[in-house]
Enzyme design. Sequence first.
Site, mmCIF file in Angstrom:
data_model
loop_
_atom_site.group_PDB
_atom_site.id
_atom_site.type_symbol
_atom_site.label_atom_id
_atom_site.label_comp_id
_atom_site.label_asym_id
_atom_site.label_seq_id
_atom_site.Cartn_x
_atom_site.Cartn_y
_atom_site.Cartn_z
ATOM 1 N N HIS A 367 0.832 -1.205 0.000
ATOM 2 C CA HIS A 367 0.000 0.000 0.000
ATOM 3 C C HIS A 367 0.863 1.250 0.000
ATOM 4 C CE1 HIS A 367 -0.069 1.378 4.356
ATOM 5 N NE2 HIS A 367 0.301 0.146 4.584
ATOM 6 N N ASP A 377 6.368 2.656 7.096
ATOM 7 C CA ASP A 377 5.018 2.147 6.854
ATOM 8 C C ASP A 377 4.221 3.118 6.007
ATOM 9 O OD1 ASP A 377 2.540 0.972 6.951
ATOM 10 O OD2 ASP A 377 2.252 1.228 9.095
ATOM 11 N N GLU A 414 -5.112 1.537 2.893
ATOM 12 C CA GLU A 414 -4.909 0.339 3.714
ATOM 13 C C GLU A 414 -5.094 0.683 5.176
ATOM 14 O OE1 GLU A 414 -2.452 -2.511 6.201
ATOM 15 O OE2 GLU A 414 -2.382 -0.360 6.071
ATOM 16 N N GLU A 415 -4.602 1.875 5.548
ATOM 17 C CA GLU A 415 -4.586 2.239 6.968
ATOM 18 C C GLU A 415 -5.983 2.351 7.567
ATOM 19 O OE1 GLU A 415 -2.107 1.960 8.623
ATOM 20 O OE2 GLU A 415 -0.302 2.504 7.506
ATOM 21 N N ASP A 443 4.114 -4.996 3.102
ATOM 22 C CA ASP A 443 3.596 -3.735 3.636
ATOM 23 C C ASP A 443 4.818 -2.887 3.950
ATOM 24 O OD1 ASP A 443 2.614 -1.799 5.537
ATOM 25 O OD2 ASP A 443 0.798 -2.981 5.740
ATOM 26 N N HIS A 527 3.396 4.629 13.041
ATOM 27 C CA HIS A 527 2.210 5.508 12.933
ATOM 28 C C HIS A 527 2.367 6.859 13.634
ATOM 29 C CE1 HIS A 527 -1.036 2.258 11.794
ATOM 30 N NE2 HIS A 527 -0.001 2.257 10.991
#
Length: 735
Positions: A367, A377, A414-415, A443, A527
């Site tokens: 993603h 990420d 995706e998140e 990922d 994140h």
Amino acid sequence: MPTPQDGVDGSAARIPLLPPAPPRRAAVRLHPLPLLVAAAFAASYHLFFLTPAPSYYQSLYLSLGSNDTAAAHLHALTIRPHLAGTGANALAAAHVVSALSSHSFPTRLTGYSVLLSYPARRSLSLSAPDRDTVHFALKQETYAGDPYEAVSAEVVPTFLAYAASGSVAAEAVYANYGRAEDFAYLAARGVNVTGKVAVARYGKVFRGDIVRNAREAGASAAVLYTDAKDYAVGKAFPDGPWMPPTGVQVGSTFKGVGDPMTPMWASSEGCERLSIEEAMASDDMPGIPALPVSGKDGAAIIQLIGGDVAPEDWQGGDGAPVYRLGPGPAVLNLTYIGNETMANIQNVISVIEGKEEPERYVILGNHRDAWTFGGVDPNSGTAALLELAQRLSELQKKGWRPRRTIILCNWDAEEYGLTGSTEWVEENRAMLTSRTVAYLNVDSAVYGRGFYASATPQLDELLKEASKQVQNPDNETQSLYDLWMASDSSPLVGRLGGGGSDYSAFVQHIGIPSVDLSIGSDYAVYHSLYDDFIWMEKFGDPLFQRHVAAASMWGLVALRLSDEEILPFNYSNYAAELERIVTVAPGYQDGALRINERVLGMPVSLSPLHKSIKEFRRAVLEVDSELKALQTWKIWAPWRNSPLKVRDINDRLMMTERAFTEREGLSGRPWYKHLIYGPSLHNDYGAEVYPGVDDAIQTAMRTNTSKSWQSVQHEIHRVSRVINQAALVLSGGLT
Ligand SMILES: *[C@@H]1O[C@H](CO)[C@@H](O)[C@H](O)[C@H]1NC(C)=O
Ligand SMILES: *[C@@H]1O[C@H](CO)[C@@H](O)[C@H](O)[C@H]1NC(C)=O
Ligand SMILES: *[C@@H]1O[C@H](CO)[C@@H](O)[C@H](O)[C@H]1NC(C)=O
Ligand SMILES: *[C@@H]1O[C@H](CO)[C@@H](O)[C@H](O)[C@H]1NC(C)=O
Ligand SMILES: *[C@@H]1O[C@H](CO)[C@@H](O)[C@H](O)[C@H]1NC(C)=O
């Protein structure tokens, strides 16, 4: 460009070694007899046709890695924060499209309009008797010299996507990691959570489950924080890799999969949709207001919670004050107003058409959307994908065409809930089900040292073999396999039952054999604002050789699946895995509760399951001997291997995984069609084997009624039935 004999980037490598150049296509007509004789003795179907064997291109692929290419893509992709639905993420999509188009791979955008969630208003204050009220800033701080200082203003304010809007002012209760058992412990200690604000730390279960558990325990709101014990055990970024005191883990709290407005179908243009209100009322939504906070703010809150002392394993790290359960006297006043709105998302789909079997697909996916900059990420994975694509284009220039079609996918949103990949799989379900050989997900490709891989079991052997051909990026005398063996993963190959990334729709909804790979270790800035290119350059992968290794592994597995005449699937591991879960094997530990132990002494029979697994084992032996015959004939009697025979066996190998899916899906969770792998009901990140049986056992153990044990028996029968179907598909027989 390195010379082929060198390893990646010119360093002399033990692996990979390049075989001699392929024979050129013969220009003159050769006499057929010597050719036949040669074919028989050369032990190669490919020499027979004077085309390079798949292994030639595999070695060439491994020799073409470029850390500079990966670094350049990562840098370009992470210039700005690019959350799903924003203009910045559309620009990132344009970068991916232009990189793939430059290799002349036909590339397109596939868009969907879906329900996303952004913060509109947030506030949080803490008060306690005889204390001044603290109003938290809810802001992650940049550091002196941060090159991303200016664009950091574009980072989304800290929030939990899809949390309910509302204001709550109530006493705080400390709930450890917010697991179901943590709330059960509070109840047992007489701590009443009803109407309170549950304060839980991140780290053991999916954040959506923490908020949901809090709601089920009666909490009116939840506050999630990163405890220094788990996320700041060393120097904080930018001096070290750990989470700075004001760092906050943001993320989604949606437990469902895909667009919340189209819960079982694709968000195609003009399609049927739930209203936003209906979507937000779903049980997969957290249903209460919630906010994430930093380690610093979390510590300030915990410090003011009184009541009984929390148990040992609920305490903080060295130097932390004593943690207590509450409720109060700390009072939290939380306001969260979310903006749930339809937004446009874009998947990038790029196709390299197969030569012999264009209607068979090997799909690679990663993603693109990120909560912040996406340094790890997910754009380490996007950088690896684009580096891999560049190598494939080099192969193409050397005459390679894949036997089967390779599809490169770059997912969006995706998140929020694996949304881009899920909508695409739902929209293309029938085509993908009949044509897809495998889905290979990456990922976050890189977040430190250590190699991890998960797969459906028929791909275990392929992963092991491939990892032996790829160099350990941190030790040129070792292979990735050595690194893998030294990693703390137990079991070695993980399983894909969890909801962690975009493989979910492929495996759990439509039953495609799949893989998920990453190179990493501790990754505390997950994140947060600090997941940027600088973190990667300083700590994640200073030389970008780990990106190269990830792309090598990913591409090599793809090449083997796309180019080898017989699919490199091995179902004996699958049989072993199915069996292991129902067998009492002392000493075996993999986190999954073995069924047998839990139903021992209960009115439940496992014999249907044992019987179907025996059938499956028989089918594995049958197909193995057929495969051996094919291999032998390939050398000694190639004319006996008709293309239709090969196609038949490949189709059975491909479709066996599909047979583990069942139309009705898991009881109460109908989107999850796969009865062998699915997420644990209480932790979306947890991969469960036989999830339907597991759900039923949990209910039965709680209620212990004869009806509940009948449900367990029913679920055992259901699993047995799909295993029987899989056995028939694999052996290619009818009853
Ligand atoms: C918990 O508190 C709520 C609201 O004050 C009350 O209705 C409920 O009965 C309490 N539960 C227990 C187990 O005491
Ligand atoms: C909670 O905070 C809001 C916003 O700061 C404020 O308007 C409200 O009066 C506060 N409520 C309580 C009970 O303190
Ligand atoms: C919600 O988000 C949309 C799209 O970004 C924006 O147009 C709208 O103004 C926002 N509404 C609120 C209340 O913030
Ligand atoms: C690299 O691997 C070799 C062989 O396993 C080992 O002896 C050596 O210590 C490793 N080097 C480093 C720097 O880890
Ligand atoms: C790529 O690797 C070479 C050799 O290890 C190194 O000198 C170079 O700095 C690396 N490039 C990047 C962008 O890290």
